[in-house]
Enzyme design. Structure first.
Site, PDB file in Angstrom:
ATOM      1  N   ARG A  28      20.133   6.043  35.114  1.00 41.20           N
ATOM      2  CA  ARG A  28      20.542   6.969  33.913  1.00 41.20           C
ATOM      3  C   ARG A  28      20.908   8.284  34.212  1.00 41.20           C
ATOM      4  NH1 ARG A  28      15.932   6.826  29.814  1.00 41.20           N
ATOM      5  NH2 ARG A  28      14.431   6.351  31.375  1.00 41.20           N
ATOM      6  N   ASP A  58      13.828  -0.360  32.797  1.00 42.40           N
ATOM      7  CA  ASP A  58      13.765   0.008  31.475  1.00 42.40           C
ATOM      8  C   ASP A  58      13.975  -1.202  30.527  1.00 42.40           C
ATOM      9  OD1 ASP A  58      13.294   2.856  31.760  1.00 42.40           O
ATOM     10  OD2 ASP A  58      15.353   3.138  32.035  1.00 42.40           O
ATOM     11  N   TYR A  85      21.294  -1.681  42.684  1.00 46.11           N
ATOM     12  CA  TYR A  85      21.704  -1.753  41.397  1.00 46.11           C
ATOM     13  C   TYR A  85      22.821  -1.932  41.410  1.00 46.11           C
ATOM     14  CZ  TYR A  85      17.024   0.349  40.432  1.00 46.11           C
ATOM     15  OH  TYR A  85      15.868   0.918  40.460  1.00 46.11           O
ATOM     16  N   ASP A 134      21.338   6.223  27.838  1.00 48.55           N
ATOM     17  CA  ASP A 134      21.553   4.808  28.107  1.00 48.55           C
ATOM     18  C   ASP A 134      21.860   4.560  26.241  1.00 48.55           C
ATOM     19  OD1 ASP A 134      19.180   4.866  26.863  1.00 48.55           O
ATOM     20  OD2 ASP A 134      18.235   3.547  28.575  1.00 48.55           O
TER      21      ASP A 134
END
Length: 227
Positions: free
Chosen positions: A177, A43, A71, A85
């Site tokens: 997310r 993203d 991540y 987010d």
């Protein structure tokens, strides 16, 4: 640019506020070849490792997309956002003063292992041939079915409320997310993803990635040497 036509796998560090396609477009312009693609979207508000394949190596994209991902980043507790987010404004604030480190660490357990996860409505998943975020941005209700994903590791590395710093190792198809939103819901206070960095795809690590600026410099040197 024959080496790029023959095929290369580029490990690039995607900058903040760039889309994954922005990076692909930049590589196309610099290498002057059209056959370029990426192996897994990041993203715009995420940074980190983006695998970009050129020329004949674009055939390898699906192979890389299926690899395990790692991540790091932050979740902010005590509010939610429509996009899960910071692309949308935090709303629905909740008191978080009762949260303890023990409660926060314990909440990770229900999200470790094989789980069913509902993707965000603001995502590029297609429904009836169109990305669902188009309907979500118009304020339309978007219903997506839960999907099986596997979270191999979910660790809270630091707590500085309202932020918690995490590390996640997961299967392809996992939405961090959605994990942020579900994690906040499990704690009863809401939560959203406030930063994200992809640090690994399979055996490829962010530490071995090149910035776009360095990549551009390397291409200019190659063009200069070709004279």
């Amino acid at each position: 640019m024959q080496p790029y036509l023959d095929g290369k796998v580029l490990l690039l560090d995607k900058p903040l506020n760039w889309t994954s396609f922005d990076v692909v477009k930049k590589v196309r312009i610099l290498t002057r070849i059209s056959k370029v693609g990426h192996a897994g979207t990041l993203d715009p508000l995420a940074t980190g490792l983006l695998i970009v394949c050129t020329g004949k190596f674009t055939k390898k994209i699906n192979e890389y997309m299926g690899m395990e991902k790692e991540y790091t980043g932050t979740f902010t507790l005590g509010a939610v956002t429509r996009t899960y987010d910071l692309e949308s404004e935090p709303e629905n604030p909740k008191d978080i003063t009762h949260l303890t480190p023990e409660m926060i660490h314990a909440a990770t357990r229900q999200f470790t292992g094989p789980i069913m996860q509902v993707p965000p409505a603001h995502s590029a998943i297609k429904k009836d041939g169109k990305p669902v975020y188009l309907a979500a941005r118009k304020g339309e209700d978007v219903e997506l079915e839960p999907r099986p994903v596997t979270i191999h590791a979910f660790e809270i590395e630091k707590i500085e409320l309202p932020k918690v710093y995490f590390r996640v190792i997961c299967s392809t198809g996992t939405y961090i997310r959605s994990l942020a939103n579900d994690f906040g819901a499990a704690l009863g206070v809401g939560g959203y993803m406030s930063s994200l960095c992809r640090t690994r795809i399979g055996t490829f690590k962010l530490s071995g990635a090149m910035s776009l600026a360095d990549f551009e410099t390397s291409i200019k040197k190659m063009l200069a040497s070709e004279g």
